[in-house]
Design a protein around this motif. Structure first.
Motif, PDB file in Angstrom:
ATOM      1  N   VAL A  27     -26.976  88.004  91.951  1.00  0.00           N
ATOM      2  CA  VAL A  27     -26.113  88.620  92.997  1.00  0.00           C
ATOM      3  C   VAL A  27     -25.044  87.706  93.492  1.00  0.00           C
ATOM      4  O   VAL A  27     -23.878  87.848  93.465  1.00  0.00           O
ATOM      5  CB  VAL A  27     -26.654  89.545  94.022  1.00  0.00           C
ATOM      6  N   HIS A  28     -25.533  86.596  94.159  1.00  0.00           N
ATOM      7  CA  HIS A  28     -24.643  85.478  94.797  1.00  0.00           C
ATOM      8  C   HIS A  28     -23.924  84.672  93.619  1.00  0.00           C
ATOM      9  O   HIS A  28     -22.934  84.183  94.107  1.00  0.00           O
ATOM     10  CB  HIS A  28     -25.765  84.849  95.769  1.00  0.00           C
ATOM     11  N   ARG A  29     -24.294  84.707  92.383  1.00  0.00           N
ATOM     12  CA  ARG A  29     -23.751  84.042  91.485  1.00  0.00           C
ATOM     13  C   ARG A  29     -22.261  84.660  91.234  1.00  0.00           C
ATOM     14  O   ARG A  29     -21.403  83.826  90.818  1.00  0.00           O
ATOM     15  CB  ARG A  29     -24.439  83.865  90.224  1.00  0.00           C
ATOM     16  N   HIS A  30     -22.352  86.139  91.305  1.00  0.00           N
ATOM     17  CA  HIS A  30     -21.065  86.657  90.858  1.00  0.00           C
ATOM     18  C   HIS A  30     -20.254  86.992  92.204  1.00  0.00           C
ATOM     19  O   HIS A  30     -20.281  86.325  92.944  1.00  0.00           O
ATOM     20  CB  HIS A  30     -21.307  88.108  90.205  1.00  0.00           C
ATOM     21  N   SER A  31     -19.456  87.753  92.196  1.00  0.00           N
ATOM     22  CA  SER A  31     -18.333  88.202  93.346  1.00  0.00           C
ATOM     23  C   SER A  31     -19.579  88.572  94.536  1.00  0.00           C
ATOM     24  O   SER A  31     -20.591  89.060  94.152  1.00  0.00           O
ATOM     25  CB  SER A  31     -17.383  89.084  92.967  1.00  0.00           C
ATOM     26  N   GLY A  32     -18.760  88.638  95.464  1.00  0.00           N
ATOM     27  CA  GLY A  32     -19.594  89.006  96.781  1.00  0.00           C
ATOM     28  C   GLY A  32     -20.389  90.330  96.712  1.00  0.00           C
ATOM     29  O   GLY A  32     -19.638  91.457  96.363  1.00  0.00           O
ATOM     30  N   PRO A  33     -21.589  90.320  96.891  1.00  0.00           N
ATOM     31  CA  PRO A  33     -22.056  91.663  96.417  1.00  0.00           C
ATOM     32  C   PRO A  33     -22.183  92.675  97.708  1.00  0.00           C
ATOM     33  O   PRO A  33     -22.001  92.235  98.741  1.00  0.00           O
ATOM     34  CB  PRO A  33     -23.612  91.206  96.231  1.00  0.00           C
ATOM     35  N   SER A  34     -22.481  93.893  97.381  1.00  0.00           N
ATOM     36  CA  SER A  34     -22.446  94.744  98.524  1.00  0.00           C
ATOM     37  C   SER A  34     -24.120  94.545  99.030  1.00  0.00           C
ATOM     38  O   SER A  34     -24.875  94.025  98.365  1.00  0.00           O
ATOM     39  CB  SER A  34     -22.511  96.349  98.048  1.00  0.00           C
ATOM     40  N   GLY A  35     -24.327  95.051 100.343  1.00  0.00           N
ATOM     41  CA  GLY A  35     -25.561  94.934 100.781  1.00  0.00           C
ATOM     42  C   GLY A  35     -26.715  95.469 100.024  1.00  0.00           C
ATOM     43  O   GLY A  35     -27.853  95.018 100.081  1.00  0.00           O
ATOM     44  N   VAL A  36     -26.336  96.627  99.640  1.00  0.00           N
ATOM     45  CA  VAL A  36     -27.194  97.425  98.696  1.00  0.00           C
ATOM     46  C   VAL A  36     -27.566  96.739  97.542  1.00  0.00           C
ATOM     47  O   VAL A  36     -28.890  96.647  97.121  1.00  0.00           O
ATOM     48  CB  VAL A  36     -26.846  98.876  98.296  1.00  0.00           C
ATOM     49  N   GLU A  37     -26.651  96.231  96.652  1.00  0.00           N
ATOM     50  CA  GLU A  37     -26.963  95.479  95.454  1.00  0.00           C
ATOM     51  C   GLU A  37     -27.840  94.239  95.913  1.00  0.00           C
ATOM     52  O   GLU A  37     -28.847  93.756  95.065  1.00  0.00           O
ATOM     53  CB  GLU A  37     -25.789  95.141  94.699  1.00  0.00           C
ATOM     54  N   GLU A  41     -31.712  93.524  94.458  1.00  0.00           N
ATOM     55  CA  GLU A  41     -31.852  92.214  93.963  1.00  0.00           C
ATOM     56  C   GLU A  41     -33.066  91.383  94.518  1.00  0.00           C
ATOM     57  O   GLU A  41     -34.061  91.039  93.811  1.00  0.00           O
ATOM     58  CB  GLU A  41     -30.755  91.186  93.828  1.00  0.00           C
ATOM     59  N   ARG A  42     -32.990  91.180  95.885  1.00  0.00           N
ATOM     60  CA  ARG A  42     -34.163  90.596  96.625  1.00  0.00           C
ATOM     61  C   ARG A  42     -35.482  91.309  96.357  1.00  0.00           C
ATOM     62  O   ARG A  42     -36.473  90.596  96.289  1.00  0.00           O
ATOM     63  CB  ARG A  42     -33.861  90.878  97.953  1.00  0.00           C
ATOM     64  N   ILE A  94     -35.440 104.487 101.728  1.00  0.00           N
ATOM     65  CA  ILE A  94     -34.431 104.636 100.709  1.00  0.00           C
ATOM     66  C   ILE A  94     -33.089 104.774 101.237  1.00  0.00           C
ATOM     67  O   ILE A  94     -31.972 104.168 100.947  1.00  0.00           O
ATOM     68  CB  ILE A  94     -34.658 105.394  99.304  1.00  0.00           C
ATOM     69  N   GLY A  95     -32.959 105.668 102.218  1.00  0.00           N
ATOM     70  CA  GLY A  95     -31.813 106.158 102.881  1.00  0.00           C
ATOM     71  C   GLY A  95     -31.096 104.742 103.644  1.00  0.00           C
ATOM     72  O   GLY A  95     -29.824 104.506 103.583  1.00  0.00           O
ATOM     73  N   ARG A  96     -32.225 104.063 104.234  1.00  0.00           N
ATOM     74  CA  ARG A  96     -31.337 102.730 105.029  1.00  0.00           C
ATOM     75  C   ARG A  96     -30.913 101.908 104.126  1.00  0.00           C
ATOM     76  O   ARG A  96     -29.949 101.174 104.333  1.00  0.00           O
ATOM     77  CB  ARG A  96     -32.700 102.090 105.943  1.00  0.00           C
ATOM     78  N   LEU A  97     -31.669 101.663 102.694  1.00  0.00           N
ATOM     79  CA  LEU A  97     -31.318 100.996 101.822  1.00  0.00           C
ATOM     80  C   LEU A  97     -29.757 101.096 101.298  1.00  0.00           C
ATOM     81  O   LEU A  97     -28.985 100.375 100.924  1.00  0.00           O
ATOM     82  CB  LEU A  97     -32.193 100.757 100.629  1.00  0.00           C
ATOM     83  N   PHE A  98     -29.776 102.388 101.249  1.00  0.00           N
ATOM     84  CA  PHE A  98     -28.332 102.962 100.750  1.00  0.00           C
ATOM     85  C   PHE A  98     -27.158 103.220 101.722  1.00  0.00           C
ATOM     86  O   PHE A  98     -26.152 104.114 101.623  1.00  0.00           O
ATOM     87  CB  PHE A  98     -28.521 103.775  99.517  1.00  0.00           C
TER      88      PHE A  98
END
Length: 125
Positions: A27-37, A41-42, A94-98
């Motif tokens: 995620v960090h290697r590419h463009s700025g990720p969304s918090g969800v992505e 990943e984490r 899941i709701g908080r995640l998205f």
């Protein structure tokens, strides 16, 4: 030894997702990720979400975002269904995640399950 991502999150803590030679996760290697992505990943769930996005022919950004495009919405619901059935995550988690209300997730999971049922009926007939 496995490397962990060195990127810092907004809250000041390190990412901690598995990292490559660069010391950053995918995620960090590419463009700025969304918090969800980033959170997917984490938690090691990004591959599942990516596979669903590919299946529905849409971008992972759209699945993790707020777009209402039909394919992205169906993919998002499918990701929620898989998260609910394959992980110990609750609807509120899941709701908080998205960034959604838990009732939205409950509805989405129900729609994904209905879509699967109707596909099975089409195959059987």
């Amino acid at each position: 030894a496995m490397m962990r991502c060195k990127a810092k999150k907004r809250d000041g803590y390190r990412c901690g997702a598995l990292a490559g030679a660069s010391g950053l996760c995918t995620v960090h290697r590419h463009s700025g990720p969304s918090g969800v992505e980033h959170e997917l990943e984490r938690r090691g769930l990004i591959d599942m979400a990516t596979a669903v996005a590919v299946k529905y022919r849409c971008e992972l950004d759209d699945v993790c975002g707020s777009t209402r495009a039909k394919s992205a919405t169906a993919a998002r619901h499918e990701v929620w269904r898989k998260l609910r059935s394959e992980t110990p995550l609750s609807y509120p988690e899941i709701g908080r995640l998205f960034n959604r209300d838990h009732s939205t997730v409950i509805n989405g999971v129900a729609k994904a399950e209905a879509r699967i049922r109707s596909a099975k009926l089409r195959i059987a007939s």
